[in-house]
Write a protein that holds these residues in place. Structure first.
Motif, PDB file in Angstrom:
ATOM      1  N   ALA A  71     -55.797   9.607 -44.284  1.00 29.19           N
ATOM      2  CA  ALA A  71     -54.532   9.813 -45.134  1.00 29.19           C
ATOM      3  C   ALA A  71     -53.492  10.181 -44.126  1.00 29.19           C
ATOM      4  CB  ALA A  71     -54.848  11.030 -45.751  1.00 29.19           C
ATOM      5  N   GLN A  73     -56.077  -0.365 -50.724  1.00 33.76           N
ATOM      6  CA  GLN A  73     -54.975   0.583 -50.880  1.00 33.76           C
ATOM      7  C   GLN A  73     -55.264   1.696 -52.178  1.00 33.76           C
ATOM      8  OE1 GLN A  73     -51.577  -1.906 -50.816  1.00 33.76           O
ATOM      9  NE2 GLN A  73     -50.964  -0.693 -48.994  1.00 33.76           N
ATOM     10  N   VAL A 106     -51.537  13.073 -53.564  1.00 28.15           N
ATOM     11  CA  VAL A 106     -51.260  12.248 -52.321  1.00 28.15           C
ATOM     12  C   VAL A 106     -50.684  10.949 -52.752  1.00 28.15           C
ATOM     13  CG1 VAL A 106     -52.558  11.165 -50.630  1.00 28.15           C
ATOM     14  CG2 VAL A 106     -53.517  13.519 -51.649  1.00 28.15           C
ATOM     15  N   ASP A 107     -49.716  10.535 -51.868  1.00 21.73           N
ATOM     16  CA  ASP A 107     -48.885   9.660 -52.355  1.00 21.73           C
ATOM     17  C   ASP A 107     -48.932   8.581 -50.782  1.00 21.73           C
ATOM     18  OD1 ASP A 107     -47.253   7.467 -52.906  1.00 21.73           O
ATOM     19  OD2 ASP A 107     -45.350   8.619 -53.011  1.00 21.73           O
ATOM     20  N   SER A 108     -49.453   7.198 -51.055  1.00 25.93           N
ATOM     21  CA  SER A 108     -49.468   6.337 -49.863  1.00 25.93           C
ATOM     22  C   SER A 108     -48.247   5.521 -49.746  1.00 25.93           C
ATOM     23  CB  SER A 108     -50.796   5.586 -50.185  1.00 25.93           C
ATOM     24  OG  SER A 108     -50.683   4.948 -51.058  1.00 25.93           O
ATOM     25  N   THR A 124     -51.142   8.809 -42.563  1.00 25.68           N
ATOM     26  CA  THR A 124     -49.810   8.169 -42.913  1.00 25.68           C
ATOM     27  C   THR A 124     -49.328   8.363 -44.252  1.00 25.68           C
ATOM     28  OG1 THR A 124     -50.442   6.035 -43.623  1.00 25.68           O
ATOM     29  CG2 THR A 124     -50.083   6.372 -41.534  1.00 25.68           C
ATOM     30  N   PHE A 125     -49.996   9.128 -45.428  1.00 27.14           N
ATOM     31  CA  PHE A 125     -49.536   9.648 -46.462  1.00 27.14           C
ATOM     32  C   PHE A 125     -48.774  10.781 -46.796  1.00 27.14           C
ATOM     33  CE2 PHE A 125     -53.846   7.101 -48.166  1.00 27.14           C
ATOM     34  CZ  PHE A 125     -53.242   6.157 -47.631  1.00 27.14           C
ATOM     35  N   ASN A 151     -50.518   6.519 -55.491  1.00 28.03           N
ATOM     36  CA  ASN A 151     -50.560   7.894 -55.728  1.00 28.03           C
ATOM     37  C   ASN A 151     -51.569   8.387 -56.685  1.00 28.03           C
ATOM     38  OD1 ASN A 151     -48.987   8.781 -58.175  1.00 28.03           O
ATOM     39  ND2 ASN A 151     -47.667   7.470 -57.273  1.00 28.03           N
TER      40      ASN A 151
END
Length: 307
Positions: free
Chosen positions: A55, A24, A123-125, A57-58, A129
């Protein structure tokens, strides 16, 4: 060895406690050099995830100075235009199909001068991030330069080359009638107008009584040159006006005469080649006619001999 094992165990425990796995973890990457674009064009600010991962789902956010000055917001599988700054509405694109490959680049359309500056891609998962910064330089090509004539405080003749609507200071070159660079003898001034564009002026004192000068303004960016289409014939009050008209007219007459002579010689050459080809064609067809005429006589004599 024991210390290394202990450090690895600590990292594993830390990742486990924060619900983050190695698969991840990612980094948002982009070229280190600034992106250059001209006003009115479209530009892509490149950014992608490393290592490559989807990406879709981010959360992907592009913003300017602060986190809430949103240029574009992607969340829950869709673009969120209601969160976007008014200045960017209808002008930004995210490559949705490329999100699967980790491409989070921003496409900015119809670039304006105000678009220049620093951009941030965040970008944040969820558990992880990262963000990257990209500088966008917006270049503006100024108007076609114009040359005018004036005088200094000491009544010395001077030329003024002026152009407006530049984004950055252009390279400027003065040349005389012999192509000699005389830029070092000039003086350059610039000022900003109400829209933030540069107005560039260059002054060249004229020492010759009669000469021709040209002014060239060139953008430092790799784009076509804009230069003055006007060449000035400068003369001091001591030179009669009819003299300038006479020499200018003579120059034009010589140029036109030279062009006519060149065209006449060219046409004469074409005519000579045409006549030469026509002559050989006549000989060719005459030879064929003679061969046709001789052929029956030869056949008759052959038949008579056999009988």
């Amino acid at each position: 060895m024991k210390a290394q094992k202990g450090w690895s165990c600590s990292v594993f425990i830390l990742l486990h406690m924060t619900n983050v796995t190695w698969t991840q973890i990612f980094k948002v990457v982009s070229p280190s050099s600034a992106v250059l674009v001209f006003v009115g064009e479209n530009v892509t600010l490149p950014a992608s995830l490393y290592p490559t991962m989807s990406a879709q789902t981010f959360d992907v956010r592009w913003f300017r100075d602060d986190f809430y000055s949103l240029v574009l917001s992607y969340q829950d599988f869709q673009i969120r235009p209601e969160r976007q700054s008014q200045a960017y509405k209808g002008r930004t694109v995210l490559f949705l199909e490329e999100l699967l490959n980790g491409n989070v680049s921003l496409r900015l359309q119809d670039v304006r001068v105000s678009d220049g500056g620093l951009y941030k891609c965040f970008v944040d998962s969820g558990p992880w991030n990262d963000e990257v910064h990209i500088t966008l330089n917006v270049e503006v090509l100024g108007d076609q330069p114009s040359i005018s004539i004036g005088s200094t405080e000491h009544k010395q003749t001077k030329l003024k080359c002026m152009s407006e609507k530049w984004g950055t200071t252009p390279d400027l070159t003065w040349r005389d009638m012999n192509g000699v660079d005389v830029t070092s003898e000039s003086r350059v001034t610039e000022e900003r107008d109400n829209e933030g564009f540069l107005r560039v002026s260059s002054f060249l004192p004229v020492k010759q009584e009669f000469s021709v000068f040209s002014c060239l303004m060139r953008s430092k960016a790799p784009k076509p040159d804009w230069h003055s289409g006007l060449t000035i014939y400068v003369f001091s009050p001591g030179v009669p006006g009819w003299s300038v008209v006479f020499w200018l007219s003579l120059f034009l007459y010589v140029a036109v005469a030279g062009l006519l002579i060149f065209q006449w010689r060219r046409m004469k050459g074409h005519k000579a080649r045409y006549e030469s080809k026509a002559y050989f064609l006549q000989l060719y067809y005459l030879r064929k006619e003679i061969e046709k005429t001789k052929a029956p006589d030869f056949m008759d004599s052959t038949l008579t001999g056999n009988s």
